[in-house]
Design an enzyme around this catalytic site. Structure first.
Site, mmCIF file in Angstrom:
data_model
loop_
_atom_site.group_PDB
_atom_site.id
_atom_site.type_symbol
_atom_site.label_atom_id
_atom_site.label_comp_id
_atom_site.label_asym_id
_atom_site.label_seq_id
_atom_site.Cartn_x
_atom_site.Cartn_y
_atom_site.Cartn_z
ATOM 1 N N LYS A 169 0.865 -1.183 0.000
ATOM 2 C CA LYS A 169 0.000 0.000 0.000
ATOM 3 C C LYS A 169 0.895 1.224 0.000
ATOM 4 C CE LYS A 169 -2.817 1.878 3.789
ATOM 5 N NZ LYS A 169 -4.069 1.636 4.544
ATOM 6 N N GLU A 226 -7.970 3.785 -1.620
ATOM 7 C CA GLU A 226 -8.480 3.943 -0.248
ATOM 8 C C GLU A 226 -8.698 5.417 0.098
ATOM 9 O OE1 GLU A 226 -6.146 1.766 2.572
ATOM 10 O OE2 GLU A 226 -6.936 2.840 4.299
HETATM 11 C C1 MUC Z 1 -4.632 4.201 7.331
HETATM 12 O O1 MUC Z 1 -5.151 5.266 7.075
HETATM 13 O O2 MUC Z 1 -5.005 3.236 6.698
HETATM 14 C C2 MUC Z 1 -2.577 1.903 7.821
HETATM 15 C C3 MUC Z 1 -1.371 1.540 7.324
HETATM 16 C C4 MUC Z 1 -0.539 2.653 7.397
HETATM 17 O O3 MUC Z 1 0.619 2.733 7.030
HETATM 18 O O4 MUC Z 1 -1.216 3.686 7.933
HETATM 19 C C5 MUC Z 1 -2.482 3.239 8.232
HETATM 20 C C6 MUC Z 1 -3.609 4.127 8.434
HETATM 21 MG MG MG Z 2 -6.379 4.368 5.438
#
Ligand code: MUC
Ligand code: MG
Length: 375
Positions: A169, A226
């Site tokens: 991610k 996201e």
């Molecule tokens: C989020 O906003 O998803 C999850 C993984 C990361 O690195 O930060 C989070 C918070």
């Molecule tokens: Mg997030």
């Protein structure tokens, strides 16, 4: 109340600061350490339950801070629980919810400690308290957020070579969309087609900007988008979900059970990031999962970058869900330089293993707590 019921006799909260292995750069904050509120609840049967309340980046992510959570628990939540039946979690959380508005992160840590204790008492795991784990292994991705494209690529290639992760991610929204999207495309190109790439914008774009740049991300083969827009724009999430093929995931927008019902009605997202902290505990997380299942919305097991206690609590409840199509990001402990438990989580083959044993199945390392606790 039965004479034989164990009674809660002590509630302790400790703020622990653990350094991160590298700066973790998100659209709203750069993390150099993680601050967690560790909660211990003791009953007169000698059983101690542990829980964790953790947020990201002070007050830049949510309305609660580590210092505020400690105060909320010590001054407002603990008095509601002391001298009460430790085994009746519904009654305890009902009292907490009736007397304390909001503060879902603080409540989540409290409920976790109650569940850990009850599991230990009955000699079953927390997942078993929820009917049992469907799987004892959960997929875990890794977040690339060093702030540097080449460093992120090196990190990704190393973790792929180690078979630790096969999905990444990327946290974007700090730079202009053009710069961010070039960063994403460069990483996607470097890791190749077999590796999934998702992006988390953490609300940084307006809807019109999102519409322009998600198109480019979709064209570049990004797998999941996201929370591109502000958490208050539910209708916008529904419009983006309808417009694009690439799945749109609600994170900040889908916090409580009340958010989830509204988003289900308008299909604000085809995936929900569920998090124990946002929901205010494991029971509420399960309620959101139920709503999503009924609405045919997929789940993703989110994190607030908790340490091992919060991460394991999340793993127990996520393991009980049938619609976890997008895996999890339960890598929090791996971002930290040290751990405060005796038995760290086992990460292997791009998954984590649900700890065996009663309650959460983890044990605190008191020396480590003393080393890292805030003076
Ligand atoms: C989020 O906003 O998803 C999850 C993984 C990361 O690195 O930060 C989070 C918070
Ligand atoms: Mg997030």
């Amino acid at each position: 109340k039965k004479m034989s019921s164990p009674i809660i006799i002590n509630i302790e909260t400790i703020i622990v600061d653990l350094p991160t292995i590298r700066p973790h750069k998100l659209s709203m904050a750069t993390m150099m350490a993680q601050s967690m509120v560790i909660i211990k609840i003791t009953s007169d049967d000698g059983i101690e339950g542990i829980g964790e309340s953790t947020t990201i980046g002070g007050m830049t992510y949510g309305a609660e801070s580590p210092e505020g959570m400690k105060l909320t628990i010590d001054k407002y939540i603990a008095p509601l629980l002391l001298n009460q039946d430790a085994t009746n979690i519904n009654a305890l959380m009902y009292a907490v919810n009736k007397n304390v508005k909001g503060n879902t992160f603080a409540k989540a840590g409290i409920e976790t400690a109650l569940l850990d204790a009850q599991g230990k008492r009955l000699n079953v795991s927390v997942a078993q308290l929820f009917g049992g784990a469907i799987t004892n292994r959960l997929g875990v991705l890794w977040t690339l957020a060093s702030g540097d494209t080449q460093k992120d690529i090196d990190e990704a290639l190393r973790l792929v070579a180690e078979n630790r992760h096969n999905t990444f991610k990327l946290k974007i929204g700090r730079n202009t969309p053009k710069v961010d999207v070039a960063h994403v495309s460069a990483i996607k190109k470097a890791v190749g087609d077999d590796i999934k790439i998702t992006v988390d914008i953490n609300q940084a774009w307006t809807e019109s900007v999102a519409k322009k740049w998600i198109q480019v991300l979709q064209d570049n083969g990004i797998d999941l988008i996201e929370q591109p827009i502000t958490n208050t724009n539910f209708d916008g999430l529904a419009r983006l979900t309808e417009y694009f093929h690439v799945p749109i995931m609600a994170d900040e927008a889908c916090a409580t059970i009340f958010d989830a019902i509204k988003l289900c009605k308008i299909r604000g997202g085809s995936v929900f990031a569920v998090k124990v902290m946002k929901a205010g505990g494991l029971y509420n997380t399960a309620k959101i999962a139920g709503m999503a299942e009924a609405a045919d919305i997929s789940l993703y097991g989110g994190t607030m970058l908790e340490g091992t206690i919060g991460t394991v609590a999340s793993a127990h409840i996520f393991s009980a869900f049938s619609n976890m199509d997008w895996g999890t990001e339960l890598f929090g402990p791996l971002l930290l330089t040290d751990d405060i438990v005796v038995n760290p989580i086992k990460y292997e083959n791009c998954t984590l293993e649900l700890p065996k044993g009663a309650g959460l199945g983890i044990e605190l390392d008191e020396d480590k707590i003393n080393k890292y606790k805030r003076p």
